[in-house]
Design an enzyme around this catalytic site. Structure first.
Site, PDB file in Angstrom:
ATOM      1  N   ASP A   1       0.839  -1.199   0.000  1.00  0.00           N
ATOM      2  CA  ASP A   1       0.000   0.000   0.000  1.00  0.00           C
ATOM      3  C   ASP A   1       0.877   1.253   0.000  1.00  0.00           C
ATOM      4  OD1 ASP A   1      -1.781   2.041   0.420  1.00  0.00           O
ATOM      5  OD2 ASP A   1      -2.906   1.020   1.994  1.00  0.00           O
TER       6      ASP A   1
ATOM      7  N   ASP B   1      -1.553   5.679  -6.642  1.00  0.00           N
ATOM      8  CA  ASP B   1      -1.893   4.738  -5.576  1.00  0.00           C
ATOM      9  C   ASP B   1      -1.833   3.302  -6.105  1.00  0.00           C
ATOM     10  OD1 ASP B   1      -2.945   3.898  -3.015  1.00  0.00           O
ATOM     11  OD2 ASP B   1      -4.882   3.600  -3.999  1.00  0.00           O
TER      12      ASP B   1
END
Ligand SMILES: *[C@@H]1O[C@H](CO)[C@@H](O)[C@H](O)[C@H]1NC(C)=O
Ligand SMILES: *[C@@H]1O[C@H](CO)[C@@H](O)[C@H](O)[C@H]1NC(C)=O
Ligand SMILES: *[C@@H]1O[C@H](CO)[C@@H](O)[C@H](O)[C@H]1NC(C)=O
Ligand SMILES: *[C@@H]1O[C@H](CO)[C@@H](O)[C@H](O)[C@H]1NC(C)=O
Ligand SMILES: *[C@@H]1O[C@H](CO)[C@@H](O)[C@H](O)[C@H]1NC(C)=O
Length: 437
Positions: free
Chosen positions: A119, A318
């Site tokens: 992440d 992201d």
């Protein structure tokens, strides 16, 4: 004849071995040892992932599932930039809303293996620990079996960097929210081994309790750049530099790679500056100036793309969101020009995608024009096709209407089969085409 028997024997042996490893839920390729500072990256739906759906999903189902997860992820990212919590959307279905790609890491002495979700929009690492109440997986870190494990006390400096610290007993415990989940953990230290690199005294959260279903089953590897992140803790080893190549979910048997540190990074690569938002130090903001569809630069109001550290507006890269989301006026401009160029009647929708066609189309390219770098996406990064080939959708969407989002998110489908290089010391992000295998 003897050769033939030998061949048959070895063939039977190979098949038996294959079945033995399939019985453990593993594809033979999954066990390839990581080398140097490079880790294999798997999609959560890969045959190598224990988190893949128990029965294969149809194309529509898997696309819709990824969209529902994305919706929750977008809300979460929006809550991060707005610095306030957002009530997660009830999906009505049990879906693990964890990020899309996983890597293997080992913790402790002797080492215990975990598949951590990657992440880039988070700093912390956390691992579910034995005794955990509400953890989604039975793979838990047995801290009592590791000779190098330590629980950190309240007096350590790191205890001031975690959210909501409390001092129950002597341990530094803390609570945080991740998507729709609340996590209570003890601040802990142990060795972490990434590929062949061992990092002693790595600080992470040893999860004691979880509510909600958004936590990655075996833990999280935060690749953000704030304090307490992997990057901050491995300054000497990796110098805040890493890159990844994310495999396409059309070729789930392929793995990609996460390469940590400056060694072996591409030399010929285009860069755009990374922007720093002091209010959200973990996020990788970039300056998206304009978007081109085919040869035409579409008309997007400047404030839909502008970086604003106060409101959190702007564009981030992201790894955990699947489909790129643009704020309404930006998406509508892109979509309208895309439709105009395709020039076919019968535009339909599928879940959150509003530009789908049931006949084959010739799609224009889409170019993200960043400061100093144009990235032109080939059709594989723009279109999603049903396996039967009958439906094709533009694989982007507007930010969800019920979230007052100011954030554009360049998501992982648009990054697949590219090398994305995060060069924090030089404050720049590099992108080049690469087939991840
Ligand atoms: C953990 O680190 C210690 C030194 O801090 C070292 O002696 C030990 O071998 C390491 N364990 C692993 C599994 O790398
Ligand atoms: C953390 O959560 C637990 C319940 O899971 C609660 O008892 C505790 O008070 C919380 N601590 C903080 C600092 O919010
Ligand atoms: C975590 O902290 C709590 C409260 O201090 C303590 O009861 C528990 O034993 C700790 N767990 C571990 C694995 O250190
Ligand atoms: C992936 O590998 C599995 C077994 O290893 C095989 O059955 C399957 O056909 C492969 N899929 C693709 C798309 O190649
Ligand atoms: C990006 O493309 C535009 C034309 O659409 C061009 O004017 C610009 O110079 C390009 N930028 C870079 C950094 O190559």
């Amino acid at each position: 004849m003897a050769m033939r028997t030998l061949f048959l024997v070895s063939h039977v042996l190979a098949v038996t071995l294959l079945y033995a490893s399939l019985a453990q839920g593993l594809n033979p390729k999954c066990e390839t040892a990581d080398h140097g500072s490079t880790l294999q990256v798997f999609h959560v739906y890969s045959p190598c992932s224990p988190f893949k759906p128990s029965k294969p999903l149809s194309w529509d189902e898997s696309v819709l599932q990824m969209q529902v997860k994305d919706q929750a992820r977008l809300q979460y990212l929006t809550s991060l930039v707005a610095r306030k919590s957002v009530v997660p959307i009830a999906s009505g279905r049990q879906i693990i809303q964890s990020p899309t790609y996983i890597v293997r890491a080992k913790i402790g002495t002797p080492a215990q293996t975990f598949l951590l979700a990657m992440d880039t929009s988070n700093d912390a690492a956390w691992i579910p620990c034995s005794g955990c109440v509400g953890c989604p997986s039975t793979t838990l870190f047995a801290s009592d079996k590791s000779t190098t494990f330590k629980t950190l006390g309240c007096e350590v400096a790191q205890c001031k960097q975690v959210p909501n610290p409390t001092c129950g007993g002597s341990a530094c415990s803390f609570n945080l929210t991740y998507g729709g989940s609340t996590i209570a953990a003890n601040l802990s230290q142990d060795n972490i081994t990434l590929a062949t690199d061992s990092v002693p005294d790595y600080t992470f959260g040893c999860i004691q309790r979880v509510t909600g279903s958004s936590t990655p089953p075996q833990g999280l590897l935060g690749l953000g750049r704030g304090p307490l992140s992997l990057l901050s803790q491995t300054q000497n080893l990796y110098q805040s530099t890493f890159s990844y190549c994310l495999p396409s979910f059309k070729s789930l048997n392929f793995s990609g790679s996460l390469r940590l540190g400056p060694v072996g990074q591409p030399k010929r690569i285009k860069y755009t500056p990374l922007l720093r938002n002091p209010r959200r130090s973990s996020l990788y903001y970039v300056n998206l100036i304009a978007i081109r569809v085919g040869r035409r630069i579409v008309d997007i109001p400047a404030d839909a793309l502008a970086f604003n550290p106060t409101t959190g507006a702007g564009t981030i890269i992201d790894s955990g969101t699947v489909f790129t989301r643009l704020v309404q006026p930006a998406y509508i401009a892109v979509r309208d020009e895309f439709r105009r160029r395709v020039n076919k009647p019968g535009v339909s929708s599928l879940g959150g995608f509003d530009t789908c066609y049931s006949d084959p189309i010739v799609a224009p390219t889409i170019t993200f024009m960043f400061a100093g770098m144009n990235v032109t996406l080939p059709p594989d990064n723009i279109l999603i096709h049903s396996s039967a080939g009958s439906t094709t959708c533009l694989a982007m969407a507007a930010a969800p209407a019920n979230v007052n989002s100011v954030l554009n998110v360049i998501a992982n489908m648009q990054q697949q089969n590219h090398r994305v290089l995060f060069d924090v010391p030089n404050s720049r992000l590099g992108v080049s085409r690469e087939l991840c295998t």
